[in-house]
Design a protein around this motif. Structure first.
Motif, short mmCIF file in Angstrom:
data_model
loop_
_atom_site.label_atom_id
_atom_site.label_comp_id
_atom_site.label_asym_id
_atom_site.label_seq_id
_atom_site.Cartn_x
_atom_site.Cartn_y
_atom_site.Cartn_z
N GLU A 126 36.38 24.10 -48.87
CA GLU A 126 36.21 23.47 -50.17
C GLU A 126 35.22 22.32 -50.10
N VAL A 127 34.50 22.15 -51.20
CA VAL A 127 33.62 21.00 -51.36
C VAL A 127 34.07 20.28 -52.62
N THR A 128 34.46 19.02 -52.46
CA THR A 128 34.87 18.20 -53.60
C THR A 128 33.71 17.27 -53.94
N VAL A 129 33.28 17.34 -55.20
CA VAL A 129 32.11 16.56 -55.63
C VAL A 129 32.49 15.66 -56.80
N ASP A 130 32.20 14.37 -56.66
CA ASP A 130 32.31 13.42 -57.78
C ASP A 130 30.90 13.22 -58.30
N PHE A 131 30.71 13.47 -59.60
CA PHE A 131 29.36 13.36 -60.15
C PHE A 131 29.38 12.89 -61.59
N ASP A 132 28.23 12.40 -62.02
CA ASP A 132 28.03 11.93 -63.39
C ASP A 132 27.45 13.08 -64.20
N GLU A 133 28.23 13.58 -65.16
CA GLU A 133 27.81 14.72 -65.97
C GLU A 133 26.54 14.46 -66.78
N SER A 134 26.23 13.21 -67.01
CA SER A 134 25.03 12.91 -67.78
C SER A 134 23.77 13.03 -66.92
N GLY A 136 22.87 11.74 -59.55
CA GLY A 136 24.13 11.81 -60.28
C GLY A 136 25.34 12.09 -59.41
N VAL A 137 25.13 12.52 -58.18
CA VAL A 137 26.25 12.79 -57.28
C VAL A 137 26.69 11.48 -56.64
N GLU A 138 27.97 11.15 -56.82
CA GLU A 138 28.50 9.88 -56.33
C GLU A 138 29.20 10.03 -54.99
N LYS A 139 29.87 11.18 -54.76
CA LYS A 139 30.63 11.37 -53.53
C LYS A 139 30.76 12.86 -53.24
N VAL A 140 30.69 13.21 -51.96
CA VAL A 140 30.86 14.59 -51.52
C VAL A 140 31.84 14.60 -50.35
N ASP A 141 32.88 15.40 -50.47
CA ASP A 141 33.84 15.61 -49.37
C ASP A 141 33.88 17.09 -49.07
N VAL A 142 33.65 17.45 -47.81
CA VAL A 142 33.65 18.85 -47.41
C VAL A 142 34.82 19.09 -46.47
N SER A 143 35.64 20.09 -46.79
CA SER A 143 36.76 20.47 -45.93
C SER A 143 36.45 21.83 -45.32
N LEU A 144 36.16 21.83 -44.04
CA LEU A 144 35.86 23.06 -43.33
C LEU A 144 37.10 23.96 -43.29
N GLU A 145 38.26 23.36 -43.07
CA GLU A 145 39.51 24.12 -42.98
C GLU A 145 39.86 24.80 -44.30
N GLN A 146 39.71 24.07 -45.40
CA GLN A 146 40.05 24.61 -46.73
C GLN A 146 38.90 25.40 -47.36
N MET A 175 33.12 12.74 -63.13
CA MET A 175 33.92 13.95 -63.11
C MET A 175 34.04 14.43 -61.67
N GLN A 176 35.20 15.00 -61.35
CA GLN A 176 35.40 15.55 -60.02
C GLN A 176 35.65 17.05 -60.13
N LYS A 177 34.99 17.81 -59.26
CA LYS A 177 35.16 19.26 -59.21
C LYS A 177 35.36 19.69 -57.78
N VAL A 178 36.17 20.73 -57.58
CA VAL A 178 36.38 21.30 -56.26
C VAL A 178 35.83 22.71 -56.28
N LEU A 179 34.94 23.00 -55.34
CA LEU A 179 34.32 24.32 -55.23
C LEU A 179 34.79 25.01 -53.96
N LYS A 180 35.07 26.29 -54.06
CA LYS A 180 35.35 27.11 -52.87
C LYS A 180 33.99 27.56 -52.33
#
Length: 69
Positions: free
Chosen positions: A40-48, A28-38, A1-6
């Motif tokens: 936002e933190v985009t996280v791909d993770f395994d809900e299980s 369970g966290v597969e990928k983290v992308d952080v946008s300083l400009e936006q 699952m992917q979620k974007v957090l402010k």
């Protein structure tokens, strides 16, 4: 699952690195992308293996404020 957090409080590349490392080390966290400009933190993770609340708590423990969820 992917979620974007402010996320408030990130002001520099050190902040980006801090959030990336704090969330990236979680089980369970597969990928983290952080946008300083936006701010936002985009996280791909395994809900299980982890929950959004735990990811948000990890970011806040690192010293930043998660807006919404």
């Amino acid at each position: 699952m992917q979620k974007v957090l402010k996320v408030e409080g990130m002001t520099c590349e050190h902040c980006v690195q801090t959030v990336t490392e704090a969330v990236g080390k979680m089980s369970g966290v597969e990928k983290v992308d952080v946008s300083l400009e936006q701010k936002e933190v985009t996280v791909d993770f395994d809900e299980s293996q982890t929950e959004m609340e735990k990811i948000s708590a990890q970011i806040e423990e690192a010293g930043f404020e998660v807006k919404g969820n």
